[in-house]
Design a protein around this motif. Sequence first.
Motif, PDB file in Angstrom:
ATOM      1  N   LEU A 186       0.848  -1.187   0.000  1.00 18.86           N
ATOM      2  CA  LEU A 186       0.000   0.000   0.000  1.00 18.86           C
ATOM      3  C   LEU A 186       0.887   1.242   0.000  1.00 18.86           C
ATOM      4  N   LEU A 187       0.666   2.124  -0.991  1.00 22.40           N
ATOM      5  CA  LEU A 187       1.363   3.415  -1.000  1.00 22.40           C
ATOM      6  C   LEU A 187       0.477   4.430  -0.302  1.00 22.40           C
ATOM      7  N   VAL A 188       1.073   5.168   0.609  1.00 22.81           N
ATOM      8  CA  VAL A 188       0.313   6.161   1.368  1.00 22.81           C
ATOM      9  C   VAL A 188       0.970   7.524   1.210  1.00 22.81           C
ATOM     10  N   SER A 189       0.170   8.525   0.895  1.00 22.97           N
ATOM     11  CA  SER A 189       0.707   9.883   0.917  1.00 22.97           C
ATOM     12  C   SER A 189      -0.433  10.882   0.959  1.00 22.97           C
ATOM     13  N   TYR A 190      -0.086  12.146   1.088  1.00 26.17           N
ATOM     14  CA  TYR A 190      -1.086  13.207   1.125  1.00 26.17           C
ATOM     15  C   TYR A 190      -0.462  14.441   0.491  1.00 26.17           C
ATOM     16  N   GLY A 191      -1.310  15.415   0.184  1.00 25.66           N
ATOM     17  CA  GLY A 191      -0.795  16.683  -0.333  1.00 25.66           C
ATOM     18  C   GLY A 191      -0.032  16.507  -1.623  1.00 25.66           C
ATOM     19  N   ILE A 192       0.994  17.308  -1.801  1.00 26.24           N
ATOM     20  CA  ILE A 192       1.733  17.351  -3.063  1.00 26.24           C
ATOM     21  C   ILE A 192       2.317  15.988  -3.420  1.00 26.24           C
ATOM     22  N   PRO A 222      -8.829   9.080  11.872  1.00 22.01           N
ATOM     23  CA  PRO A 222      -9.899   8.121  12.159  1.00 22.01           C
ATOM     24  C   PRO A 222      -9.364   6.688  12.259  1.00 22.01           C
ATOM     25  N   ASP A 223     -10.053   5.858  13.007  1.00 23.70           N
ATOM     26  CA  ASP A 223      -9.675   4.438  13.130  1.00 23.70           C
ATOM     27  C   ASP A 223      -9.585   3.771  11.762  1.00 23.70           C
ATOM     28  N   LEU A 224     -10.475   4.221  10.887  1.00 24.78           N
ATOM     29  CA  LEU A 224     -10.538   3.629   9.555  1.00 24.78           C
ATOM     30  C   LEU A 224      -9.168   3.599   8.867  1.00 24.78           C
ATOM     31  N   TYR A 225      -8.372   4.646   9.048  1.00 22.79           N
ATOM     32  CA  TYR A 225      -7.067   4.699   8.379  1.00 22.79           C
ATOM     33  C   TYR A 225      -6.184   3.543   8.852  1.00 22.79           C
ATOM     34  N   MET A 226      -6.219   3.282  10.150  1.00 24.07           N
ATOM     35  CA  MET A 226      -5.395   2.206  10.680  1.00 24.07           C
ATOM     36  C   MET A 226      -5.905   0.863  10.134  1.00 24.07           C
ATOM     37  N   LYS A 280       4.829   9.165  11.823  1.00 23.43           N
ATOM     38  CA  LYS A 280       4.959   9.155  13.287  1.00 23.43           C
ATOM     39  C   LYS A 280       3.611   9.357  13.967  1.00 23.43           C
ATOM     40  N   LEU A 281       2.794  10.213  13.366  1.00 22.70           N
ATOM     41  CA  LEU A 281       1.465  10.413  13.966  1.00 22.70           C
ATOM     42  C   LEU A 281       0.637   9.139  13.861  1.00 22.70           C
ATOM     43  N   LEU A 282       0.810   8.432  12.750  1.00 20.22           N
ATOM     44  CA  LEU A 282       0.029   7.203  12.560  1.00 20.22           C
ATOM     45  C   LEU A 282       0.551   6.057  13.408  1.00 20.22           C
ATOM     46  N   PHE A 283       1.880   5.932  13.476  1.00 18.71           N
ATOM     47  CA  PHE A 283       2.454   4.717  14.074  1.00 18.71           C
ATOM     48  C   PHE A 283       3.309   4.955  15.311  1.00 18.71           C
ATOM     49  N   GLY A 284       3.446   6.214  15.736  1.00 16.81           N
ATOM     50  CA  GLY A 284       4.269   6.471  16.914  1.00 16.81           C
ATOM     51  C   GLY A 284       5.739   6.631  16.554  1.00 16.81           C
ATOM     52  N   VAL A 316       6.414  -0.978   7.831  1.00 20.10           N
ATOM     53  CA  VAL A 316       6.051   0.378   7.395  1.00 20.10           C
ATOM     54  C   VAL A 316       7.321   1.108   6.983  1.00 20.10           C
ATOM     55  N   HIS A 317       7.370   1.510   5.726  1.00 21.25           N
ATOM     56  CA  HIS A 317       8.582   2.107   5.176  1.00 21.25           C
ATOM     57  C   HIS A 317       8.323   3.559   4.782  1.00 21.25           C
TER      58      HIS A 317
END
Lengths: 428, 369
Positions: free
Chosen positions: B271-277, B308-312, B334-338, B345-346
């Motif tokens: 799964l590729l995760v990103s936001y914004g630009i 939201p929990d959904l993201y996790m 870090k916000l998602l996984f501490g 998670v890379h």
Amino acid sequence: METKFINTNTLPFCKGCSHTTISQNTEKALQKLGKSLLDVILVTDIGCLGIIDKAFDTHTVHGLHGRSVALASGVSAGVNNPDKKVIVYIGDGGATIGMQHLLDAAHNGYNMTVVVHNNMLYGMTGGQPSEFTPKGFKTPTLPQGASHKGYDICGLVTEAGASYVSRITGIGDISDQLAEAFSRDGFSLIEVMEICTSYGVKSNPGMKLKSLIREAGIEIKVYADNKPQPYETQEREGLPSLFSSDMLIEKEFPHKLNKPLRLFLSGTAGEGVQAAAEMFIRAGMRCGLNVTKKGSYPVTVGVGFSASHIILSPEPIQYTGAPRPDVIIVTSEDGLKFAQKLIDNATKESLLLIDDSIERPVTKAKIITKTFREHVGGRNAMIMAVFEYLQQADIIPMEDLMKQFMGSKISANKTLKRLIEETFEIEG
Amino acid sequence: MQALIDGSRLMTEALVRAGAEVFIGYPITPANNLYLFSGKRFKTFLAAPDEITTLQWMSGFSAAGKLPVTATSFPGFALMLESINMAYMMELPMVIVLVQRLGPATGTATSGAQGDITLLNGMLSGGYSIPVISTSTANDCWEMAEHALKTAADLRTPVILLTSKEEVMTQFSFDLDTLKEIKPIERKYYTGDEKFIPYNRDERGVPEFLPVSNDKHQVRYTASTHNANGILEGITPEALSNTIKIQEKIENNLDSYLYYEFVKEESSDTLLVSYGITANAVREAAKILKEEGRPVSVFIPKTLLPIPDLYMNIMSGYNNVVIAEENHPGLYRKLLFGAKAPANVHSVNTIGRMINPDEIIEEVKKHGN
Ligand SMILES: Cc1ncc(C[n+]2csc(CCOP(=O)(O)OP(=O)(O)O)c2C)c(N)n1
Ligand code: SF4
Ligand SMILES: [Mg+2]
């Protein structure tokens, strides 16, 4: 029966604190002016003076330390109704940390009356001096006394444009003076000289407020009584959409591009780099291509390099970067310096089109040198370079580019137009 | 027909159409185009003398019943922080467009970045949340701007519309016909005859609203810890419970402003995760990988905070998760996984330039997709 503005007999201040005098006389002044409760919006700062809200049955707003005048400015401009009286309670502490807001509100003429509760120290935090503490006045944390005279806020806001400004002594009945200030349109300020019974008296035993004021040379007077220029909030109706017709570009020509083309145009600020790039992408759009363009320039936009990354693509463009552009066009030394890294990274598939006045850089890219600057000057070098590139690349019709050129302001330059027509054998 | 446009223009137009009435701003690169266009488009435009004033004026307008907007970048945003806490506590709707640029401090004004998300997560003393909605496409500049304003008005709260330099300053060709119609917000005011209680909450936990100039009811706004009447009270149980209820209002209504994009490839365990630009580089990387016969799923959160929990749940379904963002420490990760992310998670991180799709592809291949 007279309107009761204050709903309690026990105000939240120490015995003898002049803040009580101001609150009670505010009620009296509003009664004299025949105001009703909901005609008044009281905005209070943080400090001893600020904990008064709950005692007032008017509208109340209680925000941050030092920011009450700015908050009240927003309230006043937002309500935009001179029949609503905005009163701000602020201390000498709040007026110190937020002084700019006072100057600014006076400058703009926001409709409000600011009542500065000047007890010459920070009461709430334990009696530290403010910038209003008069020379020689002692406080618990400044037992030797202040070494400078305090700010003259009345003089400052008068200078900034306040319509009515006065300084009074907070002893006895001050309701007429308050009423005078409250009755004004525009920005008015009344500074009330006070004494903090807990810290001011303790640190300056035997001190009398009136003699202290006299000895410190603090003037009790009306500073300004001008014709008010009340602020009126502009509400512009029916403004046109930002989607103007000159942004729309209709497809008119075919193109021969079968994959994305990434270019980097790099030259000198003031030499039309951005205009050339925009001409290029607009011509591309006229052929139905997707395009992106982003400019790069130093923070001071008028000096040094000016560069533009552009992409033209038959497919939608997602990623707008181009770490390895297909084409780099350089028209000046500034441009070369800025493009250096891309030139270093270029592969043998890339093309570097460079003005022949510049020393050829070492690169894997295929280099084409051409005379632009000498023929058309620095100002138009990039325009010529774009024409040159597109003639060689043959991806969009030159007729399209010429049409774009003719539609732009640059075409007013007759010599340039003639040169383009001659060099590229095309009619404008 | 195609138009040559940019994100600043789309956002400004969307905000105005959605019902934003006043723009207050202090110039700062890369938010200057929003300031410029707002000056032409907003009913009321005010040039503030600094960013503290900006937020205070906005709060005043908001208390008066107007929907205010500003746009800034970190240096200005930093000055706004205390006042944002105030507006949150007073429950004043407004939208702050935060255009990220390279920090710390003045950093490089003309370079983009995604370095402010942890600041946004911790900007309220006490750790409470303000909705943070981000843009990642041209259409987002339109739709998320509308959602940000509507959420602000709907929940009586400041909302951050998070974007970055490249998103608002790049010009691009764009089909205006793909824009959804935006209807202006209809604001709900308290209409009762009984005494108006300014922090009395409806079933969703949102207090009813009246402008501070109301002729019938007294209105109180207070930033200090206060009871339902808006009266400063210190740590009484009622006042403390009001503070908690503000947070609950934001958290419990998260579904009403939850926006994300999830493109699932059944055969993929990456799964590729990103936001914004950086979302654009991720989409491009996914496209290339698919062409190479190695499809990956793509997850682009747009509502970034609260999480939201959904993201996790979405992320837990993958053996490999690659999070790409334009900051060095991997802030959203870090916000998602501490502080320490699980081994699967890379991260792909850069500063001072956009992440390019090749870098993401390389990271994906390292982990065997
Ligand atoms: C930003 C900020 N800095 C410091 C404080 C702490 N503080 C609260 S009241 C105050 C001074 C109050 O003095 P003044 O305005 O003169 O009011 P007084 O108490 O004398 O009536 C200070 C420094 C604060 N609340 N906020
Ligand atoms: S500490 Fe001073 S300023 Fe504060 S209430 Fe007491 S007397 Fe008044
Ligand atoms: Mg004081």
